[in-house]
Design a protein around this motif. Sequence first.
Motif, PDB file in Angstrom:
ATOM      1  N   TYR A  81       0.837  -1.214   0.000  1.00  0.00           N
ATOM      2  CA  TYR A  81       0.000   0.000   0.000  1.00  0.00           C
ATOM      3  C   TYR A  81       0.866   1.257   0.000  1.00  0.00           C
ATOM      4  O   TYR A  81       0.628   2.183  -0.781  1.00  0.00           O
ATOM      5  CB  TYR A  81      -0.923  -0.032   1.227  1.00  0.00           C
ATOM      6  CG  TYR A  81      -1.514   1.316   1.575  1.00  0.00           C
ATOM      7  CD1 TYR A  81      -2.457   1.923   0.756  1.00  0.00           C
ATOM      8  CD2 TYR A  81      -1.108   1.991   2.726  1.00  0.00           C
ATOM      9  CE1 TYR A  81      -2.992   3.158   1.077  1.00  0.00           C
ATOM     10  CE2 TYR A  81      -1.633   3.226   3.048  1.00  0.00           C
ATOM     11  CZ  TYR A  81      -2.569   3.811   2.219  1.00  0.00           C
ATOM     12  OH  TYR A  81      -3.083   5.038   2.528  1.00  0.00           O
ATOM     13  N   LEU A  82       1.891   1.259   0.878  1.00  0.00           N
ATOM     14  CA  LEU A  82       2.727   2.463   1.000  1.00  0.00           C
ATOM     15  C   LEU A  82       3.584   2.715  -0.237  1.00  0.00           C
ATOM     16  O   LEU A  82       3.977   3.841  -0.503  1.00  0.00           O
ATOM     17  CB  LEU A  82       3.612   2.360   2.249  1.00  0.00           C
ATOM     18  CG  LEU A  82       2.858   2.422   3.594  1.00  0.00           C
ATOM     19  CD1 LEU A  82       3.794   2.163   4.756  1.00  0.00           C
ATOM     20  CD2 LEU A  82       2.142   3.753   3.768  1.00  0.00           C
ATOM     21  N   SER A  83       3.893   1.630  -0.981  1.00  0.00           N
ATOM     22  CA  SER A  83       4.756   1.819  -2.154  1.00  0.00           C
ATOM     23  C   SER A  83       3.951   1.761  -3.458  1.00  0.00           C
ATOM     24  O   SER A  83       4.536   1.665  -4.538  1.00  0.00           O
ATOM     25  CB  SER A  83       5.854   0.751  -2.169  1.00  0.00           C
ATOM     26  OG  SER A  83       5.257  -0.528  -2.253  1.00  0.00           O
ATOM     27  N   ALA A  84       2.611   1.793  -3.357  1.00  0.00           N
ATOM     28  CA  ALA A  84       1.777   1.672  -4.569  1.00  0.00           C
ATOM     29  C   ALA A  84       1.993   2.878  -5.481  1.00  0.00           C
ATOM     30  O   ALA A  84       2.187   4.004  -5.019  1.00  0.00           O
ATOM     31  CB  ALA A  84       0.310   1.582  -4.174  1.00  0.00           C
ATOM     32  N   ASP A  85       1.982   2.607  -6.807  1.00  0.00           N
ATOM     33  CA  ASP A  85       2.065   3.723  -7.748  1.00  0.00           C
ATOM     34  C   ASP A  85       0.837   3.748  -8.665  1.00  0.00           C
ATOM     35  O   ASP A  85       0.813   4.445  -9.664  1.00  0.00           O
ATOM     36  CB  ASP A  85       3.370   3.672  -8.556  1.00  0.00           C
ATOM     37  CG  ASP A  85       3.529   2.358  -9.290  1.00  0.00           C
ATOM     38  OD1 ASP A  85       2.609   1.531  -9.218  1.00  0.00           O
ATOM     39  OD2 ASP A  85       4.580   2.162  -9.925  1.00  0.00           O
ATOM     40  N   TYR A  86      -0.172   2.966  -8.278  1.00  0.00           N
ATOM     41  CA  TYR A  86      -1.435   2.987  -9.013  1.00  0.00           C
ATOM     42  C   TYR A  86      -2.573   2.929  -7.997  1.00  0.00           C
ATOM     43  O   TYR A  86      -2.528   2.125  -7.062  1.00  0.00           O
ATOM     44  CB  TYR A  86      -1.512   1.803  -9.990  1.00  0.00           C
ATOM     45  CG  TYR A  86      -2.884   1.591 -10.570  1.00  0.00           C
ATOM     46  CD1 TYR A  86      -3.546   2.626 -11.222  1.00  0.00           C
ATOM     47  CD2 TYR A  86      -3.533   0.366 -10.471  1.00  0.00           C
ATOM     48  CE1 TYR A  86      -4.813   2.448 -11.738  1.00  0.00           C
ATOM     49  CE2 TYR A  86      -4.801   0.173 -10.997  1.00  0.00           C
ATOM     50  CZ  TYR A  86      -5.442   1.217 -11.626  1.00  0.00           C
ATOM     51  OH  TYR A  86      -6.703   1.059 -12.136  1.00  0.00           O
ATOM     52  N   ILE A  87      -3.556   3.740  -8.179  1.00  0.00           N
ATOM     53  CA  ILE A  87      -4.644   3.859  -7.199  1.00  0.00           C
ATOM     54  C   ILE A  87      -5.390   2.534  -7.000  1.00  0.00           C
ATOM     55  O   ILE A  87      -5.813   2.208  -5.884  1.00  0.00           O
ATOM     56  CB  ILE A  87      -5.619   5.012  -7.589  1.00  0.00           C
ATOM     57  CG1 ILE A  87      -6.689   5.215  -6.524  1.00  0.00           C
ATOM     58  CG2 ILE A  87      -6.226   4.797  -8.940  1.00  0.00           C
ATOM     59  CD1 ILE A  87      -6.165   5.595  -5.169  1.00  0.00           C
ATOM     60  N   GLY A  88      -5.510   1.752  -8.081  1.00  0.00           N
ATOM     61  CA  GLY A  88      -6.201   0.455  -7.971  1.00  0.00           C
ATOM     62  C   GLY A  88      -5.475  -0.466  -7.002  1.00  0.00           C
ATOM     63  O   GLY A  88      -6.094  -1.114  -6.145  1.00  0.00           O
ATOM     64  N   ALA A  90      -3.350   0.514  -4.693  1.00  0.00           N
ATOM     65  CA  ALA A  90      -3.378   1.146  -3.363  1.00  0.00           C
ATOM     66  C   ALA A  90      -4.672   0.804  -2.630  1.00  0.00           C
ATOM     67  O   ALA A  90      -4.645   0.419  -1.460  1.00  0.00           O
ATOM     68  CB  ALA A  90      -3.222   2.661  -3.505  1.00  0.00           C
ATOM     69  N   VAL A  91      -5.796   0.911  -3.339  1.00  0.00           N
ATOM     70  CA  VAL A  91      -7.101   0.623  -2.715  1.00  0.00           C
ATOM     71  C   VAL A  91      -7.194  -0.860  -2.321  1.00  0.00           C
ATOM     72  O   VAL A  91      -7.617  -1.205  -1.213  1.00  0.00           O
ATOM     73  CB  VAL A  91      -8.251   1.019  -3.672  1.00  0.00           C
ATOM     74  CG1 VAL A  91      -9.583   0.470  -3.188  1.00  0.00           C
ATOM     75  CG2 VAL A  91      -8.321   2.521  -3.806  1.00  0.00           C
ATOM     76  N   TYR A  94      -4.954  -1.459   0.587  1.00  0.00           N
ATOM     77  CA  TYR A  94      -5.483  -0.759   1.770  1.00  0.00           C
ATOM     78  C   TYR A  94      -6.579  -1.608   2.428  1.00  0.00           C
ATOM     79  O   TYR A  94      -6.588  -1.797   3.650  1.00  0.00           O
ATOM     80  CB  TYR A  94      -6.039   0.601   1.338  1.00  0.00           C
ATOM     81  CG  TYR A  94      -6.489   1.489   2.475  1.00  0.00           C
ATOM     82  CD1 TYR A  94      -5.568   2.140   3.282  1.00  0.00           C
ATOM     83  CD2 TYR A  94      -7.835   1.675   2.729  1.00  0.00           C
ATOM     84  CE1 TYR A  94      -5.983   2.959   4.325  1.00  0.00           C
ATOM     85  CE2 TYR A  94      -8.257   2.491   3.767  1.00  0.00           C
ATOM     86  CZ  TYR A  94      -7.324   3.140   4.563  1.00  0.00           C
ATOM     87  OH  TYR A  94      -7.739   3.934   5.590  1.00  0.00           O
TER      88      TYR A  94
END
Lengths: 157, 143
Positions: A81-88, A90-91, A94
Amino acid sequence: MKRIFFIAVVIVLASSVVHASGNENVYYSVLFPGWGQIRSAHYGKGSLYMGAEIVSLVSIAITQIQYNRAVEQYDKARRSYLSADYIGDAVENYDLMHKKWDDAERLYGYRTALIGAAAGVWAFNVVDMLFFSKEEEGPLSLKVEDRAFFICTGFSF
Amino acid sequence: MVFHVEIRGIYMRRIELIGVIFALLILAACSKKHEGLPTGFKYDPLPAPENLVVTGGSEIANISWSFPAEKMSRVKEFRVYQYIESYNMLQLIGTTTDTTFTDSLLIGNLLYCYKVSAVDTTDFEGWRTNETCAFVLGSHSVK
């Protein structure tokens, strides 16, 4: 550190009480619940304490393994989550992170309760051994008559 | 039960020693509580581009979309993906700062699907659009 101190205090207190009692079998009950009772010929009570302690310890071990797994999965989801570079991503991570956090919280609660249960069984067993389980005579007796002899055994509960 | 061990001046019977080791092993097995749950969602993503249109040409596909003007200042680039539905596979085919893109050197007589997303100035990619498809003609197709 607090837990180590607490356990050390409990061990020192238990050791002092056991020394004061002068009952050899209390040592065995301190080492493992029910052992001293079984040595004192209280088989039913001994088995009960031993069984309860074994169930508690096995449950603690299983819960601990599941807890560790949940924490590992939580850490992995958190890193993703913390290193995500795409919102999909990340969600997704998360949501997974929160789910695994809830799992870890729940398992931590179970584990704490089970540790309390194991400690309770142990404490109960020591108190029982100190005050209520006096050593009994051996469970076997021999009765000889004219043309027969009888071997008798008894069980204490 | 006469076996004794001396630990820093304290005499311990074997049974007590085993008890202490047993307790310490239980303690060691019960690891520290987990911590560090991030509070709140830290990302503020760009929305998905709107009105995605794909027009199939002769071995090319023209892709166009629109994006809210007030958010264009945050956009670093748009990413254009080719989407292969049967494998649920997404392949980045190019980036652009414009709101149009041409995918060329395609094989004709096939259906091509595309998705587009906006990337902000911190290199964080916002939501992708749903796929939009178009039939690409071959160079000798009868029109």
